[in-house]
Design a protein around this motif. Structure first.
Motif, short mmCIF file in Angstrom:
data_model
loop_
_atom_site.label_atom_id
_atom_site.label_comp_id
_atom_site.label_asym_id
_atom_site.label_seq_id
_atom_site.Cartn_x
_atom_site.Cartn_y
_atom_site.Cartn_z
N GLU A 44 0.84 -1.20 0.00
CA GLU A 44 0.00 0.00 0.00
C GLU A 44 0.87 1.24 0.00
N ASP A 45 0.52 2.19 -0.86
CA ASP A 45 1.20 3.50 -0.84
C ASP A 45 0.15 4.58 -0.67
N TYR A 46 0.38 5.44 0.32
CA TYR A 46 -0.57 6.52 0.57
C TYR A 46 -0.25 7.70 -0.34
N ILE A 47 -1.19 8.02 -1.24
CA ILE A 47 -1.01 9.14 -2.17
C ILE A 47 -1.61 10.41 -1.58
N GLY A 48 -2.81 10.29 -0.99
CA GLY A 48 -3.47 11.44 -0.37
C GLY A 48 -4.86 11.64 -0.93
N PRO A 49 -4.99 12.44 -2.00
CA PRO A 49 -6.31 12.67 -2.59
C PRO A 49 -6.86 11.38 -3.24
N ALA A 50 -8.16 11.38 -3.48
CA ALA A 50 -8.80 10.22 -4.11
C ALA A 50 -8.15 9.90 -5.45
N ASP A 91 -6.22 15.97 -7.15
CA ASP A 91 -5.53 17.23 -6.85
C ASP A 91 -4.85 17.77 -8.11
N SER A 92 -5.40 17.39 -9.28
CA SER A 92 -4.83 17.81 -10.57
C SER A 92 -3.36 17.45 -10.68
N THR A 93 -3.02 16.27 -10.16
CA THR A 93 -1.64 15.79 -10.22
C THR A 93 -1.63 14.32 -10.63
N ILE A 94 -0.68 13.99 -11.51
CA ILE A 94 -0.42 12.59 -11.85
C ILE A 94 0.95 12.25 -11.30
N ARG A 95 1.04 11.13 -10.61
CA ARG A 95 2.31 10.73 -10.01
C ARG A 95 2.81 9.43 -10.62
N LYS A 138 1.77 17.92 -13.95
CA LYS A 138 0.69 18.87 -13.66
C LYS A 138 0.40 19.74 -14.88
N GLY A 139 -0.69 20.49 -14.77
CA GLY A 139 -1.07 21.40 -15.85
C GLY A 139 -2.47 21.12 -16.36
N HIS A 140 -2.98 19.92 -16.06
CA HIS A 140 -4.35 19.58 -16.44
C HIS A 140 -5.27 19.88 -15.25
N LYS A 141 -6.58 19.84 -15.51
CA LYS A 141 -7.56 20.08 -14.43
C LYS A 141 -8.23 18.76 -14.08
N HIS A 142 -8.12 18.38 -12.80
CA HIS A 142 -8.67 17.10 -12.36
C HIS A 142 -9.03 17.21 -10.87
N THR A 143 -10.25 17.66 -10.62
CA THR A 143 -10.69 17.87 -9.23
C THR A 143 -12.03 17.22 -8.90
N MET A 187 0.28 10.64 -20.62
CA MET A 187 -0.81 11.43 -21.19
C MET A 187 -2.07 11.29 -20.35
N SER A 188 -2.86 12.35 -20.37
CA SER A 188 -4.11 12.33 -19.61
C SER A 188 -5.12 13.27 -20.24
N GLY A 189 -6.38 12.93 -20.06
CA GLY A 189 -7.44 13.89 -20.36
C GLY A 189 -7.52 14.91 -19.24
N SER A 190 -8.38 15.90 -19.42
CA SER A 190 -8.52 16.97 -18.45
C SER A 190 -9.98 17.40 -18.41
N GLU A 191 -10.37 18.02 -17.32
CA GLU A 191 -11.77 18.44 -17.18
C GLU A 191 -12.10 19.67 -18.02
#
Length: 296
Positions: free
Chosen positions: A178-184, A203-207, A221-226, A242-246
């Motif tokens: 298990e790794d704790y990331i924080g936000p959902a 939190d609009s972050t990809i790790r 970062k740079g995308h919107k994901h909340t 790569m990721s989509g964004s809101e």
């Protein structure tokens, strides 16, 4: 030529309403989509031809997966059901109904003998595709909140959860890391070499996490994901994320640098799902505007 897709070459229009997930089959010859219109659809992405529509869910279809032999599709949805389909005939082979909340994600194991589903009921359930037993062969109850994302690779199940934890279950060894990331977390996907996990969270972050020791390798970062469930993925060479964004964009980052290298703007509204071709410089994307776009 860019080492990642930059141009939309096809638009697939058939779903009525948002597309919740789109993915390639194992060869990348076809893609499968899941819609709010309660259907699963099979496409030839290059010709934009709709090959089949699978109907059997009574509410939104939230997730899809294609078996390694391309003969079966699995889907899951807001109707709490996991359905196993015969690709050729469109018939329902199995309907699993043991989850007691909506099912967010589903995936086959490598040889498509087993199906794994993750649900809002905080359980992962494992189903035997070959037997006539409709009860799960195993139920994993370690997660504390909704399971948003499931990926199966070898003996491992990678689960991204709304409790902010990335979990990797090794079924062969009977171990859980298990790794704790924080936000959902809304998406957790292995790199193609299997050494890293790309994790999207609210939190609009990809790790990018090291699977072996849980170390953070990079952030994008740079995308919107909340608010919404978004998926991220890596190119088949693992060189770009790569990721989509809101806000309707698709963003591309250099994995080593962590810097954004490209923003693709065509979708309107949330781009919830994105999948990369297994061998070509190509991807598919989909979201709130009900159009699946094929990029090359």
């Amino acid at each position: 030529m860019a080492p990642y897709p930059t141009e939309c070459i096809q638009e697939l229009k058939a779903h009525k309403g948002p597309v919740n997930e789109v993915c390639y089959n194992k060869s990348g010859q076809y893609c499968v989509s899941a819609g709010r219109d309660r259907t699963v659809r099979l496409w030839n992405p290059l010709s934009a031809m709709l090959l089949h529509t699978y109907t059997g869910h009574s509410r939104d279809v939230l997730g899809v997966s294609v078996a390694s032999d391309n003969a079966k599709i699995a889907s899951c949805g807001a109707d709490k059901a996991v359905i196993l389909w015969d690709v050729g005939t469109g018939e329902i082979l199995r309907r699993y109904t043991a989850h007691w909340e909506r099912v967010n994600s589903v995936d086959f194991n490598d040889d498509a003998t087993v199906l794994v589903s993750g649900s809002f009921d905080a359980t992962i359930r494992i189903w035997d595709c070959k037997s006539s037993n409709f009860s799960p062969i195993q139920v994993i109850e370690d997660c504390k909140d909704s399971i948003m994302s499931i990926q199966v690779k070898g003996p491992e199940i990678v689960a991204g959860c709304a409790d902010g934890r990335l979990r990797v279950f090794d079924l062969r060894m009977g171990q859980l890391s298990e790794d704790y990331i924080g936000p959902a977390i809304t998406s957790a996907r292995l790199s193609n070499d299997g050494n890293c996990v790309l994790v999207s969270s609210l939190d609009s972050t990809i790790r990018l996490m090291d699977k072996a020791n849980g170390r953070l390798l990079n952030e994008f970062k740079g995308h919107k994901h909340t608010e919404y469930k978004l998926q991220s993925t890596m190119t088949n060479t693992d060189a770009y994320a790569m990721s989509g964004s809101e806000d309707g964009n698709i963003m591309v980052w250099d994995v080593l640098e962590g810097s954004a290298v490209k923003t693709l703007q065509l979708h309107k509204g949330v781009v919830s799902s994105i999948d990369y071709h297994p061998s070509d410089v190509a991807m598919v994307s989909a979201g709130a505007d009900s159009i699946i776009r094929v990029w090359s």
